[in-house]
Scaffold this active site. Structure first.
Site, PDB file in Angstrom:
ATOM      1  N   HIS A   1       8.892   1.775   0.208  1.00 42.35           N
ATOM      2  CA  HIS A   1       8.066   2.083  -1.169  1.00 42.35           C
ATOM      3  C   HIS A   1      10.334   2.749  -1.206  1.00 42.35           C
ATOM      4  O   HIS A   1      10.290   2.344  -2.409  1.00 42.35           O
ATOM      5  CB  HIS A   1       7.748   3.814  -0.972  1.00 42.35           C
ATOM      6  CG  HIS A   1       7.027   3.723  -2.694  1.00 42.35           C
ATOM      7  ND1 HIS A   1       7.404   4.448  -3.138  1.00 42.35           N
ATOM      8  CD2 HIS A   1       5.719   2.879  -3.347  1.00 42.35           C
ATOM      9  CE1 HIS A   1       7.185   4.143  -4.703  1.00 42.35           C
ATOM     10  NE2 HIS A   1       6.030   3.545  -4.293  1.00 42.35           N
ATOM     11  N   CYS A   2      10.301   3.148  -0.344  1.00 39.56           N
ATOM     12  CA  CYS A   2      11.314   3.928  -0.415  1.00 39.56           C
ATOM     13  C   CYS A   2      12.896   2.468  -1.209  1.00 39.56           C
ATOM     14  O   CYS A   2      13.718   3.335  -1.459  1.00 39.56           O
ATOM     15  CB  CYS A   2      12.391   4.715   0.845  1.00 39.56           C
ATOM     16  SG  CYS A   2      11.138   6.532   0.887  1.00 39.56           S
TER      17      CYS A   2
END
EC number: 3.5.3.6
Length: 420
Positions: free
Chosen positions: A407-408
């Site tokens: 996600h990051c």
């Protein structure tokens, strides 16, 4: 007749991912040492060659599922070949404030003489005393190297560009240019803004800028994309913790409401800790109605809802919620009849804390029910699979040392809505 502009925007957290921006590990990560990695927000040095291979595997697996993946070094390489774009970047990046009196002309001249690919690498990777030839700035460089050392940075590296989620966030039909919390990351927004401003991928697209300006001092207003989730139905989730401040949330909410871009902001008041630096480190969507969470933190979240209200000061109503964060999100998205399915970080209390630290809850959805996560989080991945989620794994050994998962490491630019 001119061609219609392509519409860019992110309309959910788990809808089909169409276009995304990433940044491969590179020179910036080769600058990490045991003595500087803490200042540069990494927990350890990394094996860069292996990290590059693992990141390539990450990109390949997204492309195999039909995602158009843009890479930041490549985008910068393209735009620095435009004189206007290069001038815009260097006017802001090479100043007396950033490199010091006596080096601005020399550093700028040296950068302008580099091949575009090398220039892009140094813009992200930083410039050390040993990089600049002594012929450039002669006496000043000699003195700099003598007193500060060859490894001292004239321009600091930006290894956290690996986590493209944070510098900008696409919210429905527009984007924010985020004022970052830590000084080590603020130059990242400048480079991403240049890409949006000058690259043909974006100059021919239709989108708005909701908030932020890298030329402006935002004071205490800080915003990072790991805290921001446009989930659908005009709702935006925003974490308020270590990295994102109430000052920025209020301004962003005002702008979104004034432009009709959002109808409701659900703010998640997070405990301030590195382990829960962003909302997406403890909570992420895997499907239309399924989330993975780290309960030890999520149960402590204090939720409140911001809605537009012309009768209130500043045009907004702020309402603290008695229900839990998960209950609030579930009701706002699914109504009172249905509930979010929740997969908690797996294993016993020790294993769960370890897997959260290793980004077990920081997965990125490629489409409903399909996510990419780190291989080492075996307990959490198993629970997700038992819940019907397809978990595609990538190696965490090197990529995870900066505390960020799939996600990051992704900045979604185009993502389909989900029907709620």
């Amino acid at each position: 007749m001119s061609a219609e502009k392509q519409k860019y925007g992110v309309h959910s957290e788990a809808g089909k991912l169409r276009k995304v921006m990433v940044c491969s590990p590179g020179l910036a990560h080769k600058r990490l040492t045991p003595s500087n990695c803490d200042e540069l927000l990494f927990d350890d040095v990394i094996w860069v060659d292996q990290a590059k291979r693992d990141h390539f595997d990450f990109v390949t697996k997204m492309r195999e599922r039909g995602v158009d993946v843009l890479e930041m070094h490549n985008l910068l390489t393209d735009i620095v070949q435009q004189p206007e774009a290069l001038k815009w970047i260097l006017d802001r990046k090479i100043t007396s404030d950033t490199v010091g009196v006596g080096l601005t002309n020399e550093v700028r001249s040296w950068l302008e003489g580099l091949e575009p690919r090398h220039l892009a690498e140094f813009l992200i990777g930083g410039v050390a005393g040993q990089d600049l030839p002594v012929s450039e700035g002669a006496e000043v460089i000699k003195m700099y190297n003598k007193y500060l050392g060859h490894s001292s940075f004239i321009l600091p590296p930006l290894p956290n560009t690996q986590f493209t989620r944070d510098t900008t966030c696409w919210i429905y039909g527009g984007v924010t240019l985020n004022p970052m919390y830590w000084p080590a990351r603020r130059q990242e927004t400048l480079l991403t803004t240049a890409i949006y401003k000058f690259h043909k991928e974006f100059t021919g697209a239709d989108f708005q800028v909701w908030y932020g300006d890298p030329d402006k001092d935002h004071g205490n207003a800080t915003l990072e994309g790991g805290d921001v989730m446009p989930v659908g139905k005009g709702i935006v989730l925003i974490g308020m913790g270590e990295r994102t401040s109430r000052h920025a949330i209020g301004q962003l909410a005002q702008n979104l409401f004034e432009k009709g871009a959002a109808e409701k902001i659900i703010v998640a008041g997070l405990p301030k800790s590195r382990a829960a630096m962003h909302l997406d480190t403890v909570f992420s969507f895997c499907d239309r109605d399924l989330v993975t969470v780290f309960p030890e933190v999520v149960k402590e979240i204090k939720p409140f809802i911001i809605t537009p209200d012309s009768s209130k000061p500043y045009g907004m109503n702020i309402a603290p919620q008695d229900a839990s964060f998960l209950e609030v999100v579930s009701e706002q998205l699914l109504g009172k009849k249905d509930k979010l399915r929740v997969v908690e970080t797996g294993g016993n209390s020790f294993a769960a804390e370890r897997e959260q630290w290793d980004d077990g809850n920081n997965v990125v959805a490629l489409e409903p029910g399909v996510v990419i996560g780190y291989d080492r989080n075996t307990y959490t991945n198993t629970l997700l699979r038992k819940a019907g989620i397809e978990v595609i794994t990538i190696s965490a050994g090197e990529l995870g040392r900066g505390r960020g998962g799939g996600h990051c490491m992704t900045c979604p630019i185009v993502r389909d809505p989900i029907d709620y």
